[in-house]
Design a protein around this motif. Structure first.
Motif, PDB file in Angstrom:
ATOM      1  N   ARG A   1       0.824  -1.207   0.000  1.00 47.30           N
ATOM      2  CA  ARG A   1       0.000   0.000   0.000  1.00 47.30           C
ATOM      3  C   ARG A   1       0.855   1.253   0.000  1.00 47.30           C
ATOM      4  O   ARG A   1       0.343   2.357  -0.086  1.00 47.30           O
TER       5      ARG A   1
ATOM      6  N   ARG B   1      -9.213 -11.578  -2.843  1.00 54.18           N
ATOM      7  CA  ARG B   1      -9.901 -12.386  -1.836  1.00 54.18           C
ATOM      8  C   ARG B   1      -9.127 -13.649  -1.482  1.00 54.18           C
ATOM      9  O   ARG B   1      -9.213 -14.146  -0.364  1.00 54.18           O
TER      10      ARG B   1
ATOM     11  N   GLU C   1      -6.686 -12.668   0.996  1.00 61.51           N
ATOM     12  CA  GLU C   1      -7.371 -12.434   2.270  1.00 61.51           C
ATOM     13  C   GLU C   1      -7.778 -13.749   2.916  1.00 61.51           C
ATOM     14  O   GLU C   1      -7.654 -13.930   4.129  1.00 61.51           O
TER      15      GLU C   1
ATOM     16  N   SER D   1      -6.285 -16.495   2.686  1.00 61.88           N
ATOM     17  CA  SER D   1      -5.076 -17.080   3.247  1.00 61.88           C
ATOM     18  C   SER D   1      -4.742 -16.447   4.605  1.00 61.88           C
ATOM     19  O   SER D   1      -4.390 -17.144   5.557  1.00 61.88           O
ATOM     20  N   ALA D   2      -4.875 -15.132   4.681  1.00 59.97           N
ATOM     21  CA  ALA D   2      -4.584 -14.433   5.941  1.00 59.97           C
ATOM     22  C   ALA D   2      -5.549 -14.868   7.034  1.00 59.97           C
ATOM     23  O   ALA D   2      -5.161 -15.126   8.172  1.00 59.97           O
ATOM     24  N   VAL D   3      -6.828 -14.963   6.663  1.00 65.03           N
ATOM     25  CA  VAL D   3      -7.842 -15.382   7.632  1.00 65.03           C
ATOM     26  C   VAL D   3      -7.536 -16.786   8.150  1.00 65.03           C
ATOM     27  O   VAL D   3      -7.775 -17.099   9.314  1.00 65.03           O
ATOM     28  N   LEU D   4      -6.974 -17.616   7.282  1.00 63.64           N
ATOM     29  CA  LEU D   4      -6.664 -18.987   7.680  1.00 63.64           C
ATOM     30  C   LEU D   4      -5.318 -19.077   8.400  1.00 63.64           C
ATOM     31  O   LEU D   4      -4.766 -20.166   8.572  1.00 63.64           O
ATOM     32  N   GLY D   5      -4.779 -17.936   8.789  1.00 60.25           N
ATOM     33  CA  GLY D   5      -3.648 -17.946   9.700  1.00 60.25           C
ATOM     34  C   GLY D   5      -2.275 -17.886   9.049  1.00 60.25           C
ATOM     35  O   GLY D   5      -1.272 -18.088   9.717  1.00 60.25           O
ATOM     36  N   ARG D   6      -2.216 -17.617   7.758  1.00 55.66           N
ATOM     37  CA  ARG D   6      -0.915 -17.601   7.095  1.00 55.66           C
ATOM     38  C   ARG D   6      -0.301 -16.205   7.104  1.00 55.66           C
ATOM     39  O   ARG D   6      -1.005 -15.207   6.968  1.00 55.66           O
TER      40      ARG D   6
ATOM     41  N   ARG E   1     -15.402  -6.765   7.663  1.00 58.65           N
ATOM     42  CA  ARG E   1     -13.984  -6.768   7.250  1.00 58.65           C
ATOM     43  C   ARG E   1     -13.105  -6.165   8.337  1.00 58.65           C
ATOM     44  O   ARG E   1     -11.967  -6.582   8.523  1.00 58.65           O
TER      45      ARG E   1
ATOM     46  N   ALA F   1     -12.556  -8.705  10.948  1.00 59.50           N
ATOM     47  CA  ALA F   1     -11.591  -9.704  10.499  1.00 59.50           C
ATOM     48  C   ALA F   1     -10.176  -9.128  10.438  1.00 59.50           C
ATOM     49  O   ALA F   1      -9.211  -9.877  10.352  1.00 59.50           O
TER      50      ALA F   1
ATOM     51  N   LEU G   1      -9.240  -7.296   7.952  1.00 57.93           N
ATOM     52  CA  LEU G   1      -8.925  -7.152   6.530  1.00 57.93           C
ATOM     53  C   LEU G   1      -8.911  -5.681   6.137  1.00 57.93           C
ATOM     54  O   LEU G   1      -8.195  -5.267   5.236  1.00 57.93           O
TER      55      LEU G   1
ATOM     56  N   THR H   1      -4.831 -10.103  11.109  1.00 58.61           N
ATOM     57  CA  THR H   1      -5.892 -11.048  10.759  1.00 58.61           C
ATOM     58  C   THR H   1      -5.527 -12.485  11.118  1.00 58.61           C
ATOM     59  O   THR H   1      -6.336 -13.214  11.690  1.00 58.61           O
ATOM     60  N   ARG H   2      -4.296 -12.872  10.794  1.00 55.66           N
ATOM     61  CA  ARG H   2      -3.941 -14.284  10.949  1.00 55.66           C
ATOM     62  C   ARG H   2      -3.927 -14.730  12.402  1.00 55.66           C
ATOM     63  O   ARG H   2      -3.971 -15.911  12.691  1.00 55.66           O
TER      64      ARG H   2
ATOM     65  N   ILE I   1     -10.217 -16.460  13.321  1.00 52.28           N
ATOM     66  CA  ILE I   1     -11.586 -16.348  12.845  1.00 52.28           C
ATOM     67  C   ILE I   1     -11.764 -17.219  11.604  1.00 52.28           C
ATOM     68  O   ILE I   1     -10.799 -17.541  10.922  1.00 52.28           O
TER      69      ILE I   1
ATOM     70  N   TYR J   1     -13.763 -17.006   8.017  1.00 56.74           N
ATOM     71  CA  TYR J   1     -14.420 -15.980   7.207  1.00 56.74           C
ATOM     72  C   TYR J   1     -14.949 -16.633   5.947  1.00 56.74           C
ATOM     73  O   TYR J   1     -14.213 -17.304   5.228  1.00 56.74           O
TER      74      TYR J   1
ATOM     75  N   PHE K   1     -16.314 -15.927   2.400  1.00 59.01           N
ATOM     76  CA  PHE K   1     -16.429 -14.839   1.438  1.00 59.01           C
ATOM     77  C   PHE K   1     -17.667 -15.033   0.568  1.00 59.01           C
ATOM     78  O   PHE K   1     -18.104 -16.158   0.335  1.00 59.01           O
TER      79      PHE K   1
ATOM     80  N   ALA L   1     -13.457 -22.896   6.533  1.00 52.98           N
ATOM     81  CA  ALA L   1     -13.508 -21.934   7.627  1.00 52.98           C
ATOM     82  C   ALA L   1     -13.611 -22.641   8.981  1.00 52.98           C
ATOM     83  O   ALA L   1     -13.064 -22.177   9.977  1.00 52.98           O
TER      84      ALA L   1
ATOM     85  N   PRO M   1      -9.982 -25.018  11.114  1.00 55.27           N
ATOM     86  CA  PRO M   1      -9.033 -24.639  12.166  1.00 55.27           C
ATOM     87  C   PRO M   1      -9.712 -24.359  13.511  1.00 55.27           C
ATOM     88  O   PRO M   1      -9.046 -23.886  14.419  1.00 55.27           O
TER      89      PRO M   1
END
Lengths: 224, 363
Positions: A35, A116, A119, A121-126, B43, B46, B48, B73-74, B78, B80, B82, B146, B149
């Motif tokens: 960003r 997405r 995202e 991937s990030a949500v799943l902890g990576r 978001r 989360a 994000l 986030t990681r 959570i 999520y 989509f 989702a 984990p």
């Protein structure tokens, strides 16, 4: 044809590609996905070899590698060897001059990724690095192939930087493109013609392969 | 798992305060029109998107977002879901579901993958490539991914909107059952009324970046707190009237010269302006027969002005001096021979006439 020069060219191009790709992936990921506004400036700097005359780049690299520069001195002190007019020095110059050819296709590939998925991937902890390796790269195979092919081919075709930094030492820094120049200087037009034709064939083959890779799944006109 | 999620989220036009006691309501629906800020809220929860300064997100004793705190986030643990599933196209179904299991020892992963797929009714999809899954299948796989984990909070963004209507209808009930079975506190974003009613225990109505009403689904739908909420939750007829008095344990309201009866609203005084909300399902249509006993207190002679098919039912617009919208089943519609110009009687139970204080400067 000068088989020794072909071996130098192949080795230089192969090593440049091997060094450059692992370097270009994180750079491209940062450029495409960051960003930060500074990314634009960095992207411009990386693209410089595309517009600068190779002699300019060659001049700066030569100066930087020489024992007059801090980097050159440091290298000489740690390794006991100089960089200018050696294969290693040539490799450094080659990596720099091919940087945009490796980075740009990867930037395009990463920028085209579905956000997405990153995202998810990030949500799943990576972590970002994990996401880059497990999602971004596997989905950017075409970009990766393009980067590798362009880097290899561009290094083989490089002339100005090689002449400036490498000099013209047989078996060490004399590449195929330089042998053509040498042949012409020696009025050996027959050899120059043979080598040129070989280079032309190589370039054509590489580019055809590259574009056929890209064309495989493109948009077409609807049938009439 | 009884944690409280409290959030104040400011971003662009949004300024939302939300406090969810996840032990009270396993599934909370954030409901509101598109562009109301629901997805923004989700978001930000989360991680994000980052909310603007002044925001605060806390889940149980974990601070997720505050002035100098941002839990990536990681690390929020959570799940999520989509809107368009966002399955990884280069991985198989099992690869997708196992993607978030890197913290588990390798040999425990296959069992967990099967368990998660089973929990999403998708065990049979285990060996399939992601390509070629139908919308409903992709949805189940995404849910399994989702759940795998074992997250502490599940966030669902318009979970059924990417599906075709028959699949959506089928999955709606399933999803509620799967979510309850998973036992993970869940926040669902939707703009679909039926989805909200089916999925949620509690509903939070979000309009124009503000939380307007929050409570049990039935309560919010049947007793909207404001005209804006009433319009969004889909009361089909909203009329303006004024209270003429309280008689016989009923509140009498005058609407354009017609008297309607509602269950008592003692807080309203004679002469108060009020909104009268009547849901389309609560208006019964019958053939005009003046001799019938007046059990539903509100019987209005009306003329049908329009009949529109709306899914399995007919939406009937009536002119009874006031405009009413009723929903009837197709067989009923045929039996009553509903067509524009038809004389009919509209019957509305007093309990179905809902009164809302009329805010002077709204709408």
């Amino acid at each position: 044809m000068d088989w020794q020069a072909i071996w130098v060219s192949a080795r230089l191009a192969g090593l440049t590609t091997l060094i450059l790709l692992p370097l270009a992936v994180p750079i491209a990921a940062w450029l495409a996905l960051s960003r930060r506004r500074i990314a634009v400036v960095v992207e411009a700097v990386i693209a410089l070899p595309l517009v600068l005359p190779p002699t300019v780049l060659g001049f700066y690299v030569l100066t930087a590698l020489g024992t007059a520069s801090p980097f050159g001195r440091w290298w000489q002190q740690t390794t006991g060897a100089t960089l200018a007019f050696t294969f290693t020095g040539l490799l450094v110059a080659s990596v720099l001059s091919s940087l945009p050819f490796a980075v740009q296709p990867l930037v395009a590939a990463f920028a085209g990724l579905d956000r997405r998925l990153l995202e998810a991937s990030a949500v799943l902890g990576r972590t970002r690095a994990g996401t880059l390796l497990r999602v971004a790269l596997p989905l950017s195979k075409a970009g990766l192939a393009t980067a590798a092919v362009l880097t290899f081919a561009h290094t083989v075709g490089e002339f100005g930087v090689v002449l400036m930094v490498g000099g013209n030492i047989p078996g060490a820094t004399r590449t195929v493109s330089i042998t053509i120049y040498d042949s012409v200087q020696a009025f050996d037009y027959a050899t120059a013609a043979r080598t040129s034709a070989a280079m032309l064939g190589f370039a054509l083959l590489v580019l055809t392969t590259l574009y056929s890779l890209r064309r495989a799944r493109g948009t077409r006109w609807p049938r009439p | 798992m009884a944690a409280t999620l409290t959030a104040r989220i400011r971003r662009h036009v949004c300024d939302l305060h939300l406090s969810l006691d996840t032990s009270l309501a396993p599934v909370t629906v954030l409901f509101g029109p598109s562009g109301a800020g629901k997805t923004t809220l989700l978001r930000c929860l989360a991680g994000l998107d980052r909310p603007e300064p002044g925001s605060h997100i806390q889940f149980g004793d974990q601070l997720w977002d505050a002035a100098r705190v941002y839990l990536p986030t990681r690390r929020r643990r959570i799940g999520y879901l989509f809107q368009d599933h966002a399955l990884f196209p280069h991985l198989s179904v099992a690869g997708n579901v196992g993607y978030g299991l890197h913290h588990l020892p390798r040999r425990q992963r296959p069992a967990r993958i099967r368990q998660a797929l089973a929990a999403a009714d998708a065990a049979h999809l285990h060996d399939r490539p992601t390509r070629g899954l139908s919308g409903g299948e992709a949805q189940r796989v995404a849910l399994a991914r989702a759940l795998a984990p074992q997250p502490q909070l599940l966030l669902l963004d318009e979970p059924l909107s990417a599906l075709d209507t028959p699949t959506r209808t089928r999955l709606r009930g399933d999803l509620r059952r799967l979510l309850l079975a998973a036992g993970i506190p869940t926040v669902v974003v939707t703009h679909d009324r039926t989805e909200a009613l089916t999925l949620g225990d509690h509903i939070a109505v979000v309009i124009d970046g503000r939380l307007h009403q929050h409570g049990p689904v039935e309560e919010v739908f049947n007793r909207p707190a404001s005209a804006a909420v009433a319009a969004v939750v889909g009361i089909d007829t909203i009329l303006t009237g004024h209270v003429t008095g309280h008689h016989d344990d009923l509140t009498h309201i005058d609407v354009a010269g017609h008297t309607l009866h509602a269950t008592p609203h003692r807080e309203l005084n004679r002469g108060d302006r009020t909104l009268v909300c009547i849901r389309g399902d609560d208006i019964a249509l019958e053939l005009s027969d003046p001799t019938r006993p007046a059990s539903p207190r509100n019987r209005l002679a009306a003329v049908v002005t329009a009949v529109h098919p709306d899914g399995p039912v007919l939406r009937v617009t009536l002119d009874a001096g006031i405009t009413l919208t009723a929903y009837v089943t197709r067989p009923t519609g045929e039996h009553l021979d509903l067509r524009p110009g038809r004389q009919i009687t509209a019957a509305i139970k007093a309990t179905a006439v809902h009164l809302i204080d009329h805010p002077a400067n709204e709408g």
